[in-house]
Every structure is written in structure tokens, then in C-alpha cells.
Design a protein around this motif. Structure first.
Motif, PDB file in Angstrom:
ATOM      1  N   TYR A  57       0.899  -1.101   0.023  1.00  0.00           N
ATOM      2  CA  TYR A  57       0.118  -0.111  -0.033  1.00  0.00           C
ATOM      3  C   TYR A  57       0.787   1.340   0.020  1.00  0.00           C
ATOM      4  O   TYR A  57       0.688   2.116  -0.681  1.00  0.00           O
ATOM      5  N   VAL A  58       1.791   1.325   0.820  1.00  0.00           N
ATOM      6  CA  VAL A  58       2.833   2.568   1.080  1.00  0.00           C
ATOM      7  C   VAL A  58       3.533   2.719  -0.415  1.00  0.00           C
ATOM      8  O   VAL A  58       3.839   3.818  -0.819  1.00  0.00           O
ATOM      9  N   LYS A  59       4.082   1.582  -1.170  1.00  0.00           N
ATOM     10  CA  LYS A  59       4.827   1.752  -2.172  1.00  0.00           C
ATOM     11  C   LYS A  59       3.922   2.362  -3.074  1.00  0.00           C
ATOM     12  O   LYS A  59       4.307   3.007  -4.144  1.00  0.00           O
ATOM     13  N   GLY A  60       2.663   1.924  -3.326  1.00  0.00           N
ATOM     14  CA  GLY A  60       1.672   2.287  -4.063  1.00  0.00           C
ATOM     15  C   GLY A  60       1.589   3.865  -4.014  1.00  0.00           C
ATOM     16  O   GLY A  60       1.525   4.660  -4.973  1.00  0.00           O
ATOM     17  N   GLU A  74      -0.426  -1.436  -9.785  1.00  0.00           N
ATOM     18  CA  GLU A  74      -0.035  -2.682  -9.414  1.00  0.00           C
ATOM     19  C   GLU A  74       0.066  -3.068  -7.957  1.00  0.00           C
ATOM     20  O   GLU A  74      -0.487  -4.259  -7.399  1.00  0.00           O
ATOM     21  N   ARG A  75       0.706  -2.115  -7.326  1.00  0.00           N
ATOM     22  CA  ARG A  75       0.911  -2.158  -5.776  1.00  0.00           C
ATOM     23  C   ARG A  75      -0.713  -2.297  -5.144  1.00  0.00           C
ATOM     24  O   ARG A  75      -0.697  -3.201  -4.352  1.00  0.00           O
ATOM     25  N   PHE A  76      -1.298  -1.318  -5.478  1.00  0.00           N
ATOM     26  CA  PHE A  76      -2.896  -1.514  -5.024  1.00  0.00           C
ATOM     27  C   PHE A  76      -3.560  -2.788  -5.244  1.00  0.00           C
ATOM     28  O   PHE A  76      -4.427  -3.239  -4.303  1.00  0.00           O
ATOM     29  N   HIS A  77      -3.369  -2.985  -6.678  1.00  0.00           N
ATOM     30  CA  HIS A  77      -4.214  -4.428  -6.688  1.00  0.00           C
ATOM     31  C   HIS A  77      -3.531  -5.702  -5.987  1.00  0.00           C
ATOM     32  O   HIS A  77      -4.389  -6.556  -5.829  1.00  0.00           O
ATOM     33  N   SER A  78      -2.289  -5.381  -5.528  1.00  0.00           N
ATOM     34  CA  SER A  78      -1.765  -6.530  -4.857  1.00  0.00           C
ATOM     35  C   SER A  78      -2.351  -6.491  -3.495  1.00  0.00           C
ATOM     36  O   SER A  78      -2.721  -7.477  -2.796  1.00  0.00           O
ATOM     37  N   PRO A  87     -11.601  -1.131   1.677  1.00  0.00           N
ATOM     38  CA  PRO A  87     -11.787  -0.350   0.603  1.00  0.00           C
ATOM     39  C   PRO A  87     -10.712   0.642   0.311  1.00  0.00           C
ATOM     40  O   PRO A  87     -10.819   1.322  -0.858  1.00  0.00           O
ATOM     41  N   GLU A  88      -9.963   0.907   1.163  1.00  0.00           N
ATOM     42  CA  GLU A  88      -8.881   1.988   1.122  1.00  0.00           C
ATOM     43  C   GLU A  88      -8.056   1.602  -0.105  1.00  0.00           C
ATOM     44  O   GLU A  88      -7.846   2.546  -0.992  1.00  0.00           O
ATOM     45  N   PRO A  89      -7.718   0.252  -0.504  1.00  0.00           N
ATOM     46  CA  PRO A  89      -6.700   0.375  -1.712  1.00  0.00           C
ATOM     47  C   PRO A  89      -7.566   0.433  -2.834  1.00  0.00           C
ATOM     48  O   PRO A  89      -7.050   1.232  -3.880  1.00  0.00           O
ATOM     49  N   LEU A  90      -8.907   0.222  -2.999  1.00  0.00           N
ATOM     50  CA  LEU A  90      -9.649   0.360  -4.057  1.00  0.00           C
ATOM     51  C   LEU A  90      -9.928   1.752  -4.275  1.00  0.00           C
ATOM     52  O   LEU A  90     -10.181   2.229  -5.406  1.00  0.00           O
ATOM     53  N   LYS A  91      -9.703   2.692  -3.279  1.00  0.00           N
ATOM     54  CA  LYS A  91      -9.898   4.132  -3.320  1.00  0.00           C
ATOM     55  C   LYS A  91      -9.024   4.623  -4.072  1.00  0.00           C
ATOM     56  O   LYS A  91      -8.946   5.481  -4.938  1.00  0.00           O
ATOM     57  N   GLN A  92      -7.572   4.169  -3.819  1.00  0.00           N
ATOM     58  CA  GLN A  92      -6.387   4.697  -4.195  1.00  0.00           C
ATOM     59  C   GLN A  92      -6.273   3.993  -5.916  1.00  0.00           C
ATOM     60  O   GLN A  92      -5.985   4.926  -6.728  1.00  0.00           O
ATOM     61  N   VAL A  93      -6.965   3.097  -6.097  1.00  0.00           N
ATOM     62  CA  VAL A  93      -7.077   2.438  -7.695  1.00  0.00           C
ATOM     63  C   VAL A  93      -7.792   3.537  -8.285  1.00  0.00           C
ATOM     64  O   VAL A  93      -7.413   4.002  -9.455  1.00  0.00           O
ATOM     65  N   ALA A  94      -9.148   3.730  -7.870  1.00  0.00           N
ATOM     66  CA  ALA A  94      -9.945   4.814  -8.425  1.00  0.00           C
ATOM     67  C   ALA A  94      -9.150   6.449  -8.516  1.00  0.00           C
ATOM     68  O   ALA A  94      -9.476   6.918  -9.623  1.00  0.00           O
ATOM     69  N   ALA A 109     -14.664   1.849 -10.044  1.00  0.00           N
ATOM     70  CA  ALA A 109     -13.994   1.742  -8.936  1.00  0.00           C
ATOM     71  C   ALA A 109     -14.431   2.455  -7.682  1.00  0.00           C
ATOM     72  O   ALA A 109     -14.505   1.658  -6.590  1.00  0.00           O
ATOM     73  N   TYR A 110     -14.959   3.433  -7.555  1.00  0.00           N
ATOM     74  CA  TYR A 110     -15.491   4.361  -6.559  1.00  0.00           C
ATOM     75  C   TYR A 110     -16.694   3.751  -5.958  1.00  0.00           C
ATOM     76  O   TYR A 110     -16.952   3.509  -4.813  1.00  0.00           O
ATOM     77  N   LEU A 111     -17.546   3.418  -6.792  1.00  0.00           N
ATOM     78  CA  LEU A 111     -18.742   2.684  -6.790  1.00  0.00           C
ATOM     79  C   LEU A 111     -18.456   1.192  -5.977  1.00  0.00           C
ATOM     80  O   LEU A 111     -19.225   0.863  -4.959  1.00  0.00           O
ATOM     81  N   GLU A 112     -17.532   0.552  -6.393  1.00  0.00           N
ATOM     82  CA  GLU A 112     -17.133  -0.788  -5.751  1.00  0.00           C
ATOM     83  C   GLU A 112     -16.854  -0.465  -4.270  1.00  0.00           C
ATOM     84  O   GLU A 112     -16.901  -1.125  -3.443  1.00  0.00           O
ATOM     85  N   ALA A 113     -15.741   0.489  -4.108  1.00  0.00           N
ATOM     86  CA  ALA A 113     -15.317   0.972  -2.787  1.00  0.00           C
ATOM     87  C   ALA A 113     -16.526   1.479  -1.787  1.00  0.00           C
ATOM     88  O   ALA A 113     -16.558   1.345  -0.532  1.00  0.00           O
ATOM     89  N   ASP A 114     -17.533   2.250  -2.400  1.00  0.00           N
ATOM     90  CA  ASP A 114     -18.746   2.657  -1.776  1.00  0.00           C
ATOM     91  C   ASP A 114     -19.480   1.455  -1.284  1.00  0.00           C
ATOM     92  O   ASP A 114     -19.996   1.547   0.045  1.00  0.00           O
TER      93      ASP A 114
END
Length: 441
Positions: A57-60, A74-78, A87-94, A109-114
């Protein structure tokens, strides 16, 4: 009894070798020590067989801050693969997708995080509103922004709602949203400046002045507030104060086109022609596709008795914005000064674009009076009727109309069909003189 030995390590990493070092990873990230942060994250991944979720997460986050959004994804997907319910990594993906301009994927992606969040998240709602706005779905963005306000989004949600309402054409709703945000939160200079500019456009100068003054008191380098205050001062002919505000705006943003253009107009009003042309030329260089900048430079060149150069700039402005009547009117004036027969067509085009504008019709009447006096009566009648419909007729236009009628009478033109009660022709005291004074170096 033997006392237990105490382990004292000089290296803080050795001190916490057998415990979690997430705190150290977080501390290095927030301190901006990104290189050391990446090294520590790699070390943690080696010890955890590449399953350390927080290190991913921090590397992302570090990659996203550096603009390396694909590596950050790629880091957030990991992280998501290791714990899909977070939901936090998914928010960063969005967020990374939004930075790449992939707004539809970001919205999904934000809808999935919601769906994964247990409570309403105002940050997600604000991001959804911004994505919808970027996709051209303004009404949907307004709905998400309202949800963000109800979820406790604070100043960000209130200002976003106001901007989207203004983009949808609801200026009253935008003003109400700004009022609510300012009344319930300690808003920053940007929100105060935007609210003040909206009040100024709505015709409430007193409230606008208070909001803009509060924005500048909080952040003296807020150029939007300085520009709006300078516009108010220019309208009230307070040129020195306007110049001070515009110079402050330019010191904060030296490439601001509006500041250069307004500064040129202020200098033009003070008859500093060389300095005015310099500022207006800088505005055109900074924004070569700005019709307003080209129009202002053409106006200044006309006042400096350079009709050929003015025609070139005004033709550029008319090509960029063909339905601007004042630009077409200035083209007619430039052509008339050049002795070009196409001036009549330009005057007629300006009158067709703005048939209810007294200034345009009066200039056309003057052109007709200079060319063929008999045809100017109809335009003079139209100008008189327009001024009669206004509650407070412009004194300078009324004076110019009276001068034109006097010249027509002297030329022997019959004016019996004009209205009986013409507007009062009081010449204002602050009319500009025609002579050009020397410029200051």
C-alpha cells in the motif's frame, strides 16, 4: 534474583526487528523520505514472502505521488488480492485511474469502494461527483455532491456542490450552497473568492466585496479574489487601487492572462499607452486563442490611432468569437479609418447582432451620418427608443445622441419623426479627452 537483561540497540530498525514496523514505514512516508520508505518496504516484503499488505500500500502511495500511476495500480491491486474487503486500496486505484484520465473506470472503482464501506464516506461521494462532472454528467455529479454534503464532507463538498450547480446553470442554488458552506465551516480563501466572484456576477457588490476582502485577508496571494476586486474598482473608476490589486495578482501568478489584460485596460484608462499595449500584448502571447485578449488589444490599438494593426487583432477575435457585436463594431471603426468600403457591412453586421444595444446603433447612426446624412435618421430614432426604455439611460450615450441630432439639423435633415421626449443629455464630467498625453517610462 538476577535482573533481566535489557536489549539496547543503536539502530531503531534492529530494536523493532521482532515486531511490526508499519509505524516506521508510515513515518518515513509522511516525512517525505520516499527512498528510505521504498527500501524498508522491500525489506519487509522479503521477510514476508511478498505478502506484506501495508508495504504494498505504501509503495503504491509513493509511486502515485511520483506520477508513476501504472506501477501504483499494480501495488494497490496486490493489496486488494491480499484483503479484498478493504476499501482503502480500491479508493487509491480509483484515484490513480482518475489521474490518468480514465474517468469511467475510476467511477466504477469508487462505486465498488462505496459498496465495501460500512458508513457513508464523503471522500468517495466527492470523488464520484468529480468523475461524473468530467464525464459530462453534471446532474449526476450534483446528486453525489449533495450526498457528500449530507455525509459531512465539509468545505470541500459544499464548494464542489456550488461549482457543479453553477456549471448546470443554477446560479441561485450555487450561491445558496456557498452560503451554507461558509456559515457552517471555516472556509479557505479559494472558496471565499469563488463565492465573492459569484456574488459580483449576481449584482451584489457589497456582499462580494466582503467575501473577497476576507479571502485576501486570509491569503494575500489569492489571485482570483484580487482579480475580482480589481474588476470592481475598475467599474468605480478607482484606477490606482485596481492597479495595486492587479500587480499583486501578477506577482502570485505571472502568467495570468486575465490579470495582464485587466492591467492593460487600467493603464489605458490612465492614458499610459505604451505600458498598456505591453500588458495587452503579453496577454495575447500567453493566450493566442483568447478572443477577449485579442479584442482588448485591438481596442487599445484603435485608441493609439493604429487602425491597420487594430484590424488584424480584431479580425482574429472575430474569427474566434464571431457573434460578439462589439468586436464587429470595432472592426467597422477600423475599416472606416482605413477608408475601406467594407465598413458599412461591418456596422450593419454589428447592429444585426445586437439590435437592442444603444452603443452599437449610435455608432452605426454616426457612420451613416458621415456617409449619407439622410439614412442616419432611422438609426437615431432606434437609439432614442432604446434609451427611453432604460430606467437610467447612459449619460454619455444621451449626450452623443444629442450631438448627432444637432449635426443632422445643421445639415438640413428633417427630424420631425423622432420621439418627442428624448433622453436627458447630461454630459458627464469624467468623459475621456481625445488628445493623447505622453506616456511614463
Amino acid at each position: 534474583m538476577r535482573r533481566p537483561s535489557v536489549f539496547v540497540a543503536k539502530d531503531p530498525e534492529k530494536e523493532f526487528r521482532y515486531g511490526s514496523r508499519n509505524w516506521l514505514l508510515h513515518a518515513r512516508y509522511v516525512r517525505g523520505e520516499h527512498a528510505m520508505c521504498l527500501d524498508l518496504a522491500d525489506d519487509l516484503q522479503k521477510n514476508a514472502d511478498n505478502t506484506h499488505r501495508y508495504a504494498h500500500y505504501v509503495k503504491g502511495l509513493v509511486y502515485a505521488d511520483a506520477g508513476r500511476h501504472q506501477e501504483a495500480l499494480e501495488r494497490f491491486h496486490s493489496c486488494i488480492r491480499l484483503q479484498p474487503s478493504d476499501p482503502e486500496p480500491l479508493k487509491q486505484v480509483a484515484k490513480s485511474l482518475s489521474c490518468q484520465g480514465r474517468y469511467q473506470l475510476s467511477l466504477e472503482a469508487y462505486l465498488e469502494a462505496d459498496k465495501l464501506t460500512k458508513h457513508p464516506d464523503s471522500d468517495i461521494y466527492c470523488a464520484l461527483a468529480e468523475c461524473a462532472s468530467n464525464l459530462g454528467q453534471i446532474e449526476r455529479g450534483v446528486e453525489w455532491a449533495r450526498a457528500a454534503v449530507h455525509a459531512g464532507g465539509g468545505e470541500r463538498a459544499g464548494a464542489l456542490l456550488a461549482r457543479l450547480l453553477l456549471a448546470s446553470g443554477d446560479a441561485v442554488g450555487a450561491s445558496a450552497a456557498y452560503d451554507q458552506a461558509i456559515a457552517t465551516h471555516a472556509c479557505g480563501a479559494d472558496t471565499l473568492a469563488a463565492a465573492g466572484a459569484l456574488r459580483l456576477r449576481a449584482g451584489a457588490p457589497r456582499e462580494a466585496f466582503q467575501l473577497l476582502g476576507a479571502a485576501l485577508a486570509q491569503q494575500p496571494s489569492q489571485h482570483a479574489a484580487a482579480l475580482a476586486l480589481a474588476a470592481m474598482m475598475l467599474q468605480h473608476r478607482d484606477l490606482d487601487a485596481a492597479l495595486a490589486r492587479l500587480k499583486a495578482a501578477l506577482s502570485a501568478h505571472p502568467t495570468c492572462v486575465a490579470a495582464h489584460s485587466n492591467l492593460g485596460l487600467a493603464l489605458l484608462a490612465k492614458k499610459k499607452y505604451v505600458a498598456a499595449l505591453t500588458c495587452l500584448q503579453r496577454a495575447v502571447w500567453s493566450a493566442p486563442l483568447s478572443a477577449r485578449a485579442a479584442h482588448n488589444l485591438g481596442l487599445a490599438l484603435l485608441l493609439c490611432r493604429r487602425p491597420a494593426s487594430a484590424f488584424c487583432r480584431l479580425a482574429t477575435a472575430a474569427a474566434l468569437q464571431p457573434r460578439q457585436p462589439y468586436t464587429v463594431l470595432l472592426i467597422g471603426i477600423a475599416l472606416e479609418r482605413l477608408g475601406d468600403a467594407r465598413a458599412d457591412a461591418a456596422y450593419a453586421r454589428a447592429a444585426a447582432l445586437a439590435p437592442g444595444d444603444a452603443l452599437v446603433r449610435l455608432n452605426r447612426a454616426g457612420r451613416l451620418a458621415r456617409a449619407r446624412a439622410g439614412r442616419a435618421v432611422g438609426e437615431a430614432r432606434a437609439v432614442a427608443e432604446i434609451l427611453q426604455r432604460e430606467e437610467k439611460p447612459d449619460a454619455q450615450l444621451s449626450s452623443s445622441l444629442a450631438t448627432l441630432l444637432a449635426l443632422l439639423r445643421d445639415a438640413g435633415v428633417q427630424l420631425s419623426d423622432l420621439p418627442n421626449h428624448l433622453p436627458r443629455a447630461d454630459t458627464p464630467d469624467d468623459l475621456p479627452e481625445d488628445d493623447m498625453t505622453a506616456d511614463e517610462v
